[in-house]
Design a protein around this motif. Sequence first.
Motif, mmCIF file in Angstrom:
data_model
loop_
_atom_site.group_PDB
_atom_site.id
_atom_site.type_symbol
_atom_site.label_atom_id
_atom_site.label_comp_id
_atom_site.label_asym_id
_atom_site.label_seq_id
_atom_site.Cartn_x
_atom_site.Cartn_y
_atom_site.Cartn_z
ATOM 1 N N THR A 155 104.811 -6.869 -3.665
ATOM 2 C CA THR A 155 104.586 -7.627 -2.435
ATOM 3 C C THR A 155 104.708 -6.749 -1.200
ATOM 4 O O THR A 155 103.828 -6.729 -0.335
ATOM 5 C CB THR A 155 105.587 -8.790 -2.339
ATOM 6 N N TYR A 156 105.795 -5.983 -1.113
ATOM 7 C CA TYR A 156 106.029 -5.214 0.105
ATOM 8 C C TYR A 156 105.192 -3.939 0.166
ATOM 9 O O TYR A 156 104.817 -3.490 1.256
ATOM 10 C CB TYR A 156 107.524 -4.903 0.250
ATOM 11 N N PHE A 157 104.882 -3.353 -0.974
ATOM 12 C CA PHE A 157 103.991 -2.198 -0.941
ATOM 13 C C PHE A 157 102.586 -2.639 -0.542
ATOM 14 O O PHE A 157 101.899 -1.952 0.228
ATOM 15 C CB PHE A 157 103.951 -1.519 -2.319
ATOM 16 N N GLY A 158 102.163 -3.786 -1.055
ATOM 17 C CA GLY A 158 100.873 -4.328 -0.640
ATOM 18 C C GLY A 158 100.856 -4.658 0.840
ATOM 19 O O GLY A 158 99.859 -4.416 1.536
ATOM 20 N N THR A 159 101.966 -5.184 1.337
ATOM 21 C CA THR A 159 102.066 -5.495 2.761
ATOM 22 C C THR A 159 101.928 -4.240 3.606
ATOM 23 O O THR A 159 101.288 -4.254 4.665
ATOM 24 C CB THR A 159 103.412 -6.183 3.060
ATOM 25 N N CYS A 160 102.515 -3.140 3.147
ATOM 26 C CA CYS A 160 102.387 -1.875 3.882
ATOM 27 C C CYS A 160 100.921 -1.453 3.999
ATOM 28 O O CYS A 160 100.473 -0.990 5.058
ATOM 29 C CB CYS A 160 103.197 -0.785 3.184
ATOM 30 N N SER A 161 100.167 -1.600 2.916
ATOM 31 C CA SER A 161 98.740 -1.251 2.953
ATOM 32 C C SER A 161 97.982 -2.144 3.923
ATOM 33 O O SER A 161 97.127 -1.682 4.687
ATOM 34 C CB SER A 161 98.133 -1.372 1.553
ATOM 35 N N VAL A 162 98.293 -3.428 3.908
ATOM 36 C CA VAL A 162 97.619 -4.353 4.812
ATOM 37 C C VAL A 162 97.977 -4.048 6.263
ATOM 38 O O VAL A 162 97.130 -4.150 7.158
ATOM 39 C CB VAL A 162 97.985 -5.805 4.454
ATOM 40 N N TYR A 163 99.222 -3.644 6.519
ATOM 41 C CA TYR A 163 99.617 -3.314 7.882
ATOM 42 C C TYR A 163 98.765 -2.182 8.452
ATOM 43 O O TYR A 163 98.410 -2.193 9.636
ATOM 44 C CB TYR A 163 101.095 -2.910 7.909
ATOM 45 N N THR A 164 98.457 -1.194 7.618
ATOM 46 C CA THR A 164 97.620 -0.093 8.111
ATOM 47 C C THR A 164 96.233 -0.589 8.500
ATOM 48 O O THR A 164 95.652 -0.121 9.482
ATOM 49 C CB THR A 164 97.487 1.008 7.031
ATOM 50 N N VAL A 165 95.717 -1.557 7.729
ATOM 51 C CA VAL A 165 94.400 -2.125 8.053
ATOM 52 C C VAL A 165 94.467 -2.905 9.359
ATOM 53 O O VAL A 165 93.571 -2.816 10.212
ATOM 54 C CB VAL A 165 93.901 -3.030 6.909
ATOM 55 N N ILE A 166 95.538 -3.682 9.559
ATOM 56 C CA ILE A 166 95.690 -4.479 10.780
ATOM 57 C C ILE A 166 95.777 -3.577 12.009
ATOM 58 O O ILE A 166 95.105 -3.808 13.020
ATOM 59 C CB ILE A 166 96.946 -5.366 10.674
ATOM 60 N N ILE A 167 96.592 -2.535 11.919
ATOM 61 C CA ILE A 167 96.741 -1.614 13.052
ATOM 62 C C ILE A 167 95.409 -0.943 13.376
ATOM 63 O O ILE A 167 94.976 -0.895 14.532
ATOM 64 C CB ILE A 167 97.803 -0.545 12.729
ATOM 65 N N ALA A 168 94.757 -0.421 12.336
ATOM 66 C CA ALA A 168 93.486 0.284 12.538
ATOM 67 C C ALA A 168 92.411 -0.641 13.095
ATOM 68 O O ALA A 168 91.614 -0.231 13.947
ATOM 69 C CB ALA A 168 93.022 0.895 11.218
ATOM 70 N N SER A 169 92.376 -1.889 12.652
ATOM 71 C CA SER A 169 91.345 -2.834 13.108
ATOM 72 C C SER A 169 91.463 -3.105 14.594
ATOM 73 O O SER A 169 90.449 -3.172 15.310
ATOM 74 C CB SER A 169 91.456 -4.144 12.323
ATOM 75 N N ASN A 170 92.690 -3.256 15.090
ATOM 76 C CA ASN A 170 92.882 -3.513 16.510
ATOM 77 C C ASN A 170 92.447 -2.327 17.362
ATOM 78 O O ASN A 170 91.770 -2.493 18.381
ATOM 79 C CB ASN A 170 94.352 -3.846 16.784
ATOM 80 N N PHE A 171 92.820 -1.120 16.933
ATOM 81 C CA PHE A 171 92.417 0.062 17.692
ATOM 82 C C PHE A 171 90.913 0.316 17.577
ATOM 83 O O PHE A 171 90.302 0.852 18.505
ATOM 84 C CB PHE A 171 93.216 1.284 17.228
ATOM 85 N N GLU A 172 90.323 -0.057 16.463
ATOM 86 C CA GLU A 172 88.874 0.084 16.323
ATOM 87 C C GLU A 172 88.145 -0.788 17.345
ATOM 88 O O GLU A 172 87.160 -0.364 17.969
ATOM 89 C CB GLU A 172 88.452 -0.296 14.905
ATOM 90 N N GLN A 173 88.615 -2.042 17.526
ATOM 91 C CA GLN A 173 88.002 -2.937 18.507
ATOM 92 C C GLN A 173 88.105 -2.366 19.915
ATOM 93 O O GLN A 173 87.130 -2.393 20.680
ATOM 94 C CB GLN A 173 88.673 -4.306 18.447
ATOM 95 N N LEU A 174 89.275 -1.850 20.254
ATOM 96 C CA LEU A 174 89.457 -1.278 21.590
ATOM 97 C C LEU A 174 88.605 -0.022 21.779
ATOM 98 O O LEU A 174 88.031 0.193 22.855
ATOM 99 C CB LEU A 174 90.939 -0.942 21.805
ATOM 100 N N PHE A 175 88.519 0.802 20.736
ATOM 101 C CA PHE A 175 87.697 2.009 20.808
ATOM 102 C C PHE A 175 86.228 1.651 21.042
ATOM 103 O O PHE A 175 85.553 2.247 21.896
ATOM 104 C CB PHE A 175 87.838 2.803 19.504
#
Length: 460
Positions: free
Chosen positions: A143-163
């Motif tokens: 559960t928590y290792f999967g959550t870590c992977s999803v967190y990277t996607v969430i962070i990257a997605s927000n910065f991608e929109q701003l970029f």
Amino acid sequence: MKEVPQNKRKPSKKLEKGEVAHLNGIDYFDPFLERNLEHPTTNGETLTHLLKASLGTGILAMPQAFQCSGLITGIFATVFVSFVCTFCSYSLVKCAHTLYRRTKVSSMGYADVAEVAFANGPEWSRKFSSFTRQSVLWLLFVTYFGTCSVYTVIIASNFEQLFQHHMGFALNLRYFIAMLLIPLILLSYVPNLKYLAPVSMVANLLMSVGLGITFYYTLYDLPSISERPAVGTFATFPTFFCLTVFAMEAIGVVMPLENNMKTPRSFLGVFGVLNVGMGGVTIVYILLGFLGYLKYGEATESSITLNLPTEDIAAQVAKVCISLAVFCTYGLQFFVCLEIAWTKIQDNFEKATIYHNYVLRTVMVTLSVLIAVAVPTIGPFIGLIGAFCFSLLGIIVPVIIEFATYWDKVTVWMTIRNAVLIAVGFLALVFGTSNSVFQIISAYSTVPPVPTNMTHSAAQ
């Protein structure tokens, strides 16, 4: 019997390790006198970690949850979900404190509590003690290792929109995920929860700024309450339940936080760290859900930040702050996985050193980022795992542990109460799993599936 090896114990000045005090001729063991840590966390630091673990990205979906429940029903239903999550966490720690004294140990992890409760429980449960321990460990790790992977996607997605907004062209999301590798490795090198507390504090401040700006937009030019339904439909209420229970649940960090406290007795109690933290979290969840749905109505998005105007500087600041808060939260989620993996290594390799510990940290972070790079749409799959794991870990397993711990003192009230909680857990299991299956079908089917508004934030 440890899941938190990072905080090494020092010899007690009050009692030698394993020594039992004799009071009035009666052996008395106080586990909290035995627990002397090199880097104990204070009540405030523990509260900071708890707030950060509970105030995850799931809070951004609360307006949509209220869309499913209605304005008034949503308030009472959120309080109910919060009570269930808090009670189950409280029950787990209470059972741990009882088992500390029975077995004369000073601390246990979640899996330890499950194993010892079954090993000392009724006759039928004892043969399942080892299986229960391994099951809890695997559920926590996945559960928590999967959550870590999803967190990277969430962070990257927000910065991608701003970029894309500022540069005028788009880059593949995988590039932004890969850029996070080095910063996340450095974050994972924070040695223990004591030194991770300032990071959680920064995350709380960033999330507060992001949520504060979000509240500003939701409070501006609010429509009348009469324009929104007070009560939702029965068909959409399970969606509300799934969104809320998985957003609030933080069962995986409860025992590590308690194990690292300077004053572990303060974790429980009416005004203990757990109740105070979850009470504050509940108020924030209700406010954002209520105001967000009141503001945007049927146009409410799965994440409230998507409703903010991208062209506004304030909205961009909110997205940056929330993204950085998620980045800081990665360390706390990663700590749960690290403890489990490192304990396994120590059990099998006695010569493991601190050098190997940091190699493990580097490898695990790299794997979580590589998984996110390989499958940027990993969210629905982790949502499926999270729905399954958190229903079991957060509600059902703590209730069963209580039965096993107090099996010779079970009352009618305990039986009725725990039966209701188990039913609630299975409800979350069924609807959370089906919700994630719908998302997977939607993401990977070439033929659009039947529309459904059952949306769930996989990461907290």
